[in-house]
Design a protein around this motif. Structure first.
Motif, PDB file in Angstrom:
ATOM      1  N   ASN A 102       0.807  -1.227   0.000  1.00 49.62           N
ATOM      2  CA  ASN A 102       0.000   0.000   0.000  1.00 49.62           C
ATOM      3  C   ASN A 102       0.845   1.284   0.000  1.00 49.62           C
ATOM      4  O   ASN A 102       0.494   2.266   0.641  1.00 49.62           O
ATOM      5  CB  ASN A 102      -0.970   0.007   1.189  1.00 49.62           C
ATOM      6  N   THR A 103       1.950   1.269  -0.747  1.00 48.32           N
ATOM      7  CA  THR A 103       2.806   2.457  -0.828  1.00 48.32           C
ATOM      8  C   THR A 103       2.816   3.063  -2.224  1.00 48.32           C
ATOM      9  O   THR A 103       3.617   3.944  -2.509  1.00 48.32           O
ATOM     10  CB  THR A 103       4.252   2.132  -0.416  1.00 48.32           C
ATOM     11  N   SER A 104       1.934   2.616  -3.074  1.00 44.01           N
ATOM     12  CA  SER A 104       1.893   3.136  -4.439  1.00 44.01           C
ATOM     13  C   SER A 104       1.740   4.652  -4.443  1.00 44.01           C
ATOM     14  O   SER A 104       1.011   5.219  -3.634  1.00 44.01           O
ATOM     15  CB  SER A 104       0.718   2.511  -5.193  1.00 44.01           C
ATOM     16  N   ALA A 105       2.447   5.281  -5.369  1.00 46.44           N
ATOM     17  CA  ALA A 105       2.338   6.739  -5.544  1.00 46.44           C
ATOM     18  C   ALA A 105       2.007   7.020  -7.003  1.00 46.44           C
ATOM     19  O   ALA A 105       2.687   7.791  -7.670  1.00 46.44           O
ATOM     20  CB  ALA A 105       3.627   7.431  -5.126  1.00 46.44           C
ATOM     21  N   PHE A 106       0.952   6.353  -7.504  1.00 44.16           N
ATOM     22  CA  PHE A 106       0.615   6.478  -8.925  1.00 44.16           C
ATOM     23  C   PHE A 106      -0.239   7.706  -9.184  1.00 44.16           C
ATOM     24  O   PHE A 106      -1.176   7.998  -8.448  1.00 44.16           O
ATOM     25  CB  PHE A 106      -0.141   5.248  -9.409  1.00 44.16           C
ATOM     26  N   TYR A 107       0.105   8.399 -10.242  1.00 35.64           N
ATOM     27  CA  TYR A 107      -0.672   9.530 -10.734  1.00 35.64           C
ATOM     28  C   TYR A 107      -0.890   9.310 -12.215  1.00 35.64           C
ATOM     29  O   TYR A 107       0.083   9.141 -12.954  1.00 35.64           O
ATOM     30  CB  TYR A 107       0.063  10.852 -10.488  1.00 35.64           C
ATOM     31  N   PRO A 108      -2.153   9.285 -12.666  1.00 32.59           N
ATOM     32  CA  PRO A 108      -2.392   9.073 -14.093  1.00 32.59           C
ATOM     33  C   PRO A 108      -1.882  10.255 -14.910  1.00 32.59           C
ATOM     34  O   PRO A 108      -1.671  11.348 -14.387  1.00 32.59           O
ATOM     35  CB  PRO A 108      -3.912   8.940 -14.186  1.00 32.59           C
ATOM     36  N   GLY A 109      -1.694  10.003 -16.179  1.00 32.89           N
ATOM     37  CA  GLY A 109      -1.191  11.053 -17.063  1.00 32.89           C
ATOM     38  C   GLY A 109       0.322  11.085 -17.054  1.00 32.89           C
ATOM     39  O   GLY A 109       0.991  10.182 -16.553  1.00 32.89           O
ATOM     40  N   PRO A 110       0.889  12.144 -17.600  1.00 31.47           N
ATOM     41  CA  PRO A 110       2.348  12.258 -17.662  1.00 31.47           C
ATOM     42  C   PRO A 110       2.974  12.334 -16.272  1.00 31.47           C
ATOM     43  O   PRO A 110       2.350  12.794 -15.317  1.00 31.47           O
ATOM     44  CB  PRO A 110       2.580  13.578 -18.413  1.00 31.47           C
ATOM     45  N   VAL A 111       4.218  11.888 -16.170  1.00 34.11           N
ATOM     46  CA  VAL A 111       4.967  12.037 -14.928  1.00 34.11           C
ATOM     47  C   VAL A 111       5.158  13.529 -14.656  1.00 34.11           C
ATOM     48  O   VAL A 111       5.438  14.310 -15.569  1.00 34.11           O
ATOM     49  CB  VAL A 111       6.345  11.339 -15.024  1.00 34.11           C
ATOM     50  N   GLN A 112       4.983  13.919 -13.410  1.00 32.33           N
ATOM     51  CA  GLN A 112       5.188  15.313 -13.019  1.00 32.33           C
ATOM     52  C   GLN A 112       6.610  15.465 -12.471  1.00 32.33           C
ATOM     53  O   GLN A 112       6.990  14.762 -11.537  1.00 32.33           O
ATOM     54  CB  GLN A 112       4.162  15.725 -11.961  1.00 32.33           C
ATOM     55  N   LEU A 113       7.359  16.380 -13.079  1.00 28.39           N
ATOM     56  CA  LEU A 113       8.735  16.641 -12.660  1.00 28.39           C
ATOM     57  C   LEU A 113       8.804  18.056 -12.104  1.00 28.39           C
ATOM     58  O   LEU A 113       8.089  18.947 -12.568  1.00 28.39           O
ATOM     59  CB  LEU A 113       9.704  16.502 -13.847  1.00 28.39           C
ATOM     60  N   ARG A 114       9.675  18.244 -11.118  1.00 26.22           N
ATOM     61  CA  ARG A 114       9.840  19.574 -10.539  1.00 26.22           C
ATOM     62  C   ARG A 114      11.321  19.797 -10.269  1.00 26.22           C
ATOM     63  O   ARG A 114      11.907  19.154  -9.395  1.00 26.22           O
ATOM     64  CB  ARG A 114       9.034  19.706  -9.254  1.00 26.22           C
ATOM     65  N   ARG A 115      11.914  20.665 -11.084  1.00 25.77           N
ATOM     66  CA  ARG A 115      13.313  21.021 -10.892  1.00 25.77           C
ATOM     67  C   ARG A 115      13.456  21.774  -9.585  1.00 25.77           C
ATOM     68  O   ARG A 115      12.706  22.704  -9.305  1.00 25.77           O
ATOM     69  CB  ARG A 115      13.799  21.868 -12.065  1.00 25.77           C
ATOM     70  N   LEU A 116      14.409  21.370  -8.761  1.00 25.78           N
ATOM     71  CA  LEU A 116      14.564  21.968  -7.435  1.00 25.78           C
ATOM     72  C   LEU A 116      15.384  23.254  -7.521  1.00 25.78           C
ATOM     73  O   LEU A 116      16.328  23.348  -8.310  1.00 25.78           O
ATOM     74  CB  LEU A 116      15.216  20.959  -6.493  1.00 25.78           C
ATOM     75  N   PRO A 117      15.036  24.267  -6.732  1.00 23.42           N
ATOM     76  CA  PRO A 117      15.710  25.568  -6.821  1.00 23.42           C
ATOM     77  C   PRO A 117      17.166  25.475  -6.371  1.00 23.42           C
ATOM     78  O   PRO A 117      17.483  24.823  -5.376  1.00 23.42           O
ATOM     79  CB  PRO A 117      14.888  26.464  -5.885  1.00 23.42           C
TER      80      PRO A 117
END
Length: 199
Positions: free
Chosen positions: A167-182
């Protein structure tokens, strides 16, 4: 057989390689006394420092902020202070996986290579083996072992499998979301999306 490195990168989109620097890896490997797996290095060079799908963090050895070497050292120090003899047997990775000892940052120990904002920590095991495995602590004392490469683990994580235990799934439908860190105090995180993956 699936090429998991190519499959993971296909979901993440074109490699950015903003901080790719072989000498930074050479310095890190000399400092650690081990070599991190090639697929891991390729993915880190391609995208890090980054947060993936709102949870998973990858650091880079060539940056001052979000520095992989510093993250590894800090995490080793924190985990080395845990009193393993006081644990419930169901939470003791020595008993769960038949380990004669549990050490962090040693030749035969565990090496922290990624983490999430949910408290999960991903450890490389047997770094000197031709096919090292992974242990994941779920942030609540539960451990799981994965006999696979980092690229395969990441691919399975991104498609929504339970990659830190039940029960640790971190699925999000659609494209993978990426966030460049500052990289400075004045910068803001820079989000973008990977290519459409039909999910």
């Amino acid at each position: 057989m699936t090429d998991y490195l190519a499959a993971a990168m296909a979901m993440l989109g074109p490699a950015q390689n903003r901080y790719a620097d072989p000498s930074a890896w050479d310095r890190l490997h000399a400092e650690l006394g081990i070599r991190l797996p090639a697929d891991y290095q390729t993915l880190v060079d391609a995208y890090a420092p980054i947060q993936l799908n709102g949870h998973l963090y990858l650091h880079h050895p060539a940056t001052e902020r979000w520095n992989l070497g510093q993250e590894i050292r800090d995490t080793i120090r924190a985990w080395s202070e845990v009193s393993w003899d006081d644990l419930d047997p169901d939470e003791d990775p020595r008993l769960l996986f038949g380990l004669t000892e549990l050490s962090f940052g040693t030749r035969n120990g565990l090496w922290p290579i990624a983490s999430t904002d949910r408290g999960e920590t991903l450890f490389l095991t047997a770094a000197d083996d031709a096919a090292p495995g992974l242990l994941v602590e779920d942030g609540e004392g539960g451990w799981d072992r994965f006999e696979m490469s980092f690229a395969e683990w990441l691919y399975r994580y991104l498609i929504g499998e339970d990659m830190a235990g039940p029960n640790t799934s971190a699925f999000y439908p659609g494209p993978v979301q990426l966030r460049r860190l500052p990289m400075t105090a004045d910068e803001r995180p820079e989000p973008w999306s990977g290519p459409d993956r039909g999910m």
